[in-house]
Design a protein around this motif. Structure first.
Motif, mmCIF file in Angstrom:
data_model
loop_
_atom_site.group_PDB
_atom_site.id
_atom_site.type_symbol
_atom_site.label_atom_id
_atom_site.label_comp_id
_atom_site.label_asym_id
_atom_site.label_seq_id
_atom_site.Cartn_x
_atom_site.Cartn_y
_atom_site.Cartn_z
ATOM 1 N N LYS A 1 50.575 40.555 32.033
ATOM 2 C CA LYS A 1 49.294 39.847 32.133
ATOM 3 C C LYS A 1 48.461 40.391 33.294
ATOM 4 C CE LYS A 1 50.853 35.394 30.225
ATOM 5 N NZ LYS A 1 51.109 33.964 30.557
ATOM 6 N N ALA A 2 49.144 40.665 34.413
ATOM 7 C CA ALA A 2 48.435 41.219 35.571
ATOM 8 C C ALA A 2 47.880 42.600 35.260
ATOM 9 C CB ALA A 2 49.366 41.271 36.773
ATOM 10 N N LEU A 3 48.680 43.410 34.578
ATOM 11 C CA LEU A 3 48.257 44.774 34.217
ATOM 12 C C LEU A 3 47.131 44.757 33.179
ATOM 13 C CD1 LEU A 3 51.713 46.565 34.107
ATOM 14 C CD2 LEU A 3 49.849 47.022 35.719
ATOM 15 N N ALA A 4 47.107 43.728 32.349
ATOM 16 C CA ALA A 4 46.034 43.614 31.364
ATOM 17 C C ALA A 4 44.681 43.437 32.052
ATOM 18 C CB ALA A 4 46.327 42.455 30.428
ATOM 19 N N GLN A 5 44.711 42.772 33.218
ATOM 20 C CA GLN A 5 43.477 42.600 33.979
ATOM 21 C C GLN A 5 43.082 43.883 34.717
ATOM 22 O OE1 GLN A 5 43.448 39.196 36.598
ATOM 23 N NE2 GLN A 5 44.453 37.880 35.097
ATOM 24 N N ASP A 6 44.090 44.601 35.182
ATOM 25 C CA ASP A 6 43.842 45.824 35.960
ATOM 26 C C ASP A 6 45.009 46.791 35.757
ATOM 27 O OD1 ASP A 6 43.366 47.822 37.760
ATOM 28 O OD2 ASP A 6 43.316 46.520 39.539
ATOM 29 N N PRO A 7 44.856 47.780 34.875
ATOM 30 C CA PRO A 7 45.942 48.702 34.554
ATOM 31 C C PRO A 7 46.462 49.500 35.756
ATOM 32 C CG PRO A 7 44.193 48.881 32.935
ATOM 33 C CD PRO A 7 43.661 48.036 34.048
ATOM 34 N N ASN A 8 45.661 49.582 36.831
ATOM 35 C CA ASN A 8 46.089 50.334 38.014
ATOM 36 C C ASN A 8 46.722 49.460 39.089
ATOM 37 O OD1 ASN A 8 45.057 52.850 37.084
ATOM 38 N ND2 ASN A 8 42.991 52.138 37.551
ATOM 39 N N GLU B 1 48.882 29.266 36.669
ATOM 40 C CA GLU B 1 48.238 28.546 35.569
ATOM 41 C C GLU B 1 46.851 28.045 35.965
ATOM 42 O OE1 GLU B 1 51.093 25.544 34.660
ATOM 43 O OE2 GLU B 1 52.274 26.851 33.326
ATOM 44 N N LYS B 2 46.729 27.624 37.209
ATOM 45 C CA LYS B 2 45.450 27.101 37.690
ATOM 46 C C LYS B 2 44.433 28.217 37.917
ATOM 47 C CE LYS B 2 45.116 25.595 41.944
ATOM 48 N NZ LYS B 2 45.283 24.758 43.156
ATOM 49 N N ASP B 3 44.916 29.340 38.428
ATOM 50 C CA ASP B 3 44.032 30.470 38.743
ATOM 51 C C ASP B 3 44.733 31.765 38.331
ATOM 52 O OD1 ASP B 3 42.108 32.150 39.716
ATOM 53 O OD2 ASP B 3 42.531 31.795 41.836
ATOM 54 N N PRO B 4 44.659 32.118 37.043
ATOM 55 C CA PRO B 4 45.446 33.255 36.533
ATOM 56 C C PRO B 4 44.866 34.630 36.857
ATOM 57 C CG PRO B 4 44.167 32.291 34.769
ATOM 58 C CD PRO B 4 43.922 31.430 35.983
ATOM 59 N N LYS B 5 44.563 34.878 38.128
ATOM 60 C CA LYS B 5 44.135 36.219 38.512
ATOM 61 C C LYS B 5 45.372 37.081 38.745
ATOM 62 C CE LYS B 5 43.491 34.886 43.372
ATOM 63 N NZ LYS B 5 42.496 34.748 44.462
ATOM 64 N N LYS B 6 45.170 38.386 38.804
ATOM 65 C CA LYS B 6 46.302 39.320 38.806
ATOM 66 C C LYS B 6 47.253 39.090 39.970
ATOM 67 C CE LYS B 6 43.552 42.888 41.133
ATOM 68 N NZ LYS B 6 42.907 44.205 41.012
ATOM 69 N N GLU B 7 46.721 38.757 41.172
ATOM 70 C CA GLU B 7 47.586 38.561 42.335
ATOM 71 C C GLU B 7 48.532 37.380 42.121
ATOM 72 O OE1 GLU B 7 43.836 40.590 43.667
ATOM 73 O OE2 GLU B 7 44.299 38.790 42.494
ATOM 74 N N ASN B 8 48.009 36.302 41.549
ATOM 75 C CA ASN B 8 48.838 35.118 41.315
ATOM 76 C C ASN B 8 49.871 35.364 40.221
ATOM 77 O OD1 ASN B 8 47.366 33.783 43.258
ATOM 78 N ND2 ASN B 8 46.009 32.772 41.811
ATOM 79 N N LEU B 9 49.485 36.112 39.208
ATOM 80 C CA LEU B 9 50.431 36.461 38.141
ATOM 81 C C LEU B 9 51.549 37.352 38.685
ATOM 82 C CD1 LEU B 9 47.803 37.204 35.356
ATOM 83 C CD2 LEU B 9 49.376 35.254 35.397
#
Length: 208
Positions: free
Chosen positions: A200-207, A170-178
């Motif tokens: 949510k993680a895939l939405a940031q980076d589909p690969n 929630e604080k830092d919603p980057k793909k690794e944290n998700l």
């Protein structure tokens, strides 16, 4: 004298690295053993010359791991953490305990020896302890947190990790944290919530 020590440390470290690199390109087991022994000896001597050089301890631990001397690898990594104070030291030491636990878990599955199961949980808990210590110093290191998530799951403690990883996501919603949050949710049988985090993680980076 100081310059000479640095000179010998450098030569020994370079020599150890050269021997260690030969292992990757050599399939002959006798040659592999000889080069690993020479690499270990070079790094051990380099540490004797300059005991405050943190990275040499890390290199020595890599050699010990390659020799499958897992317990012997622990002390150099502890020195690397003490002298280098870097996140990757905590990750590496936590991974050693995690791998020991995994091997013992596999042995228990195969032989049903209760002691293997007990030792497995003990090592997973050691991994958690190391990684939690690292987390206090490097709270946003994705690799450290990912390894911690795996250790929680392996020790059947994923439920305790959910709050930590939810807060981080929630604080830092980057793909690794998700992703890490999704892993602990999945281990706690919260599948729909887990899927949501992975999406949510895939939405940031589909690969990813």
């Amino acid at each position: 004298i100081t310059n000479q020590k640095v000179h010998y440390w450098y030569n020994l470290t370079q020599s150890g690295a050269t021997y260690f690199k030969r292992v990757a390109t050599n399939k002959d087991q006798d040659s592999v053993k000889i080069n690993l022994d020479k690499a270990a000896n070079s790094f051990e001597n380099a540490i004797m010359v300059l005991p405050d050089s943190a990275y040499t301890y890390y290199l020595l631990s890599l050699v010990y791991m390659s020799q499958q001397q897992y317990d012997k690898a622990i002390s150099p990594v502890e020195q690397y953490i003490a002298k280098g104070n870097t996140a990757d030291g905590y990750v590496y030491l936590g991974s050693i305990y995690y791998d020991k636990g995994s091997r013992e878990k596999d042995l228990y599955t195969k032989n049903k020896n209760a002691q293997d199961s007990i030792s497995s949980i003990e090592n997973f808990n050691k991994a958690i302890s190391v990684l939690e210590e690292g987390k206090t110093k490097f709270p946003n290191d994705a690799k450290l947190l990912g390894t911690l998530a795996s250790a929680y799951v392996a020790a059947n403690k994923s439920i305790y990790a959910i709050g930590i990883f939810k807060s981080l996501a929630e604080k830092d919603p980057k793909k690794e944290n998700l992703y890490n949050y999704g892993v602990v949710l999945m281990a706690a049988d919260k599948y729909e919530e887990s899927i949501e985090q992975f999406k949510k993680a895939l939405a940031q980076d589909p690969n990813y």
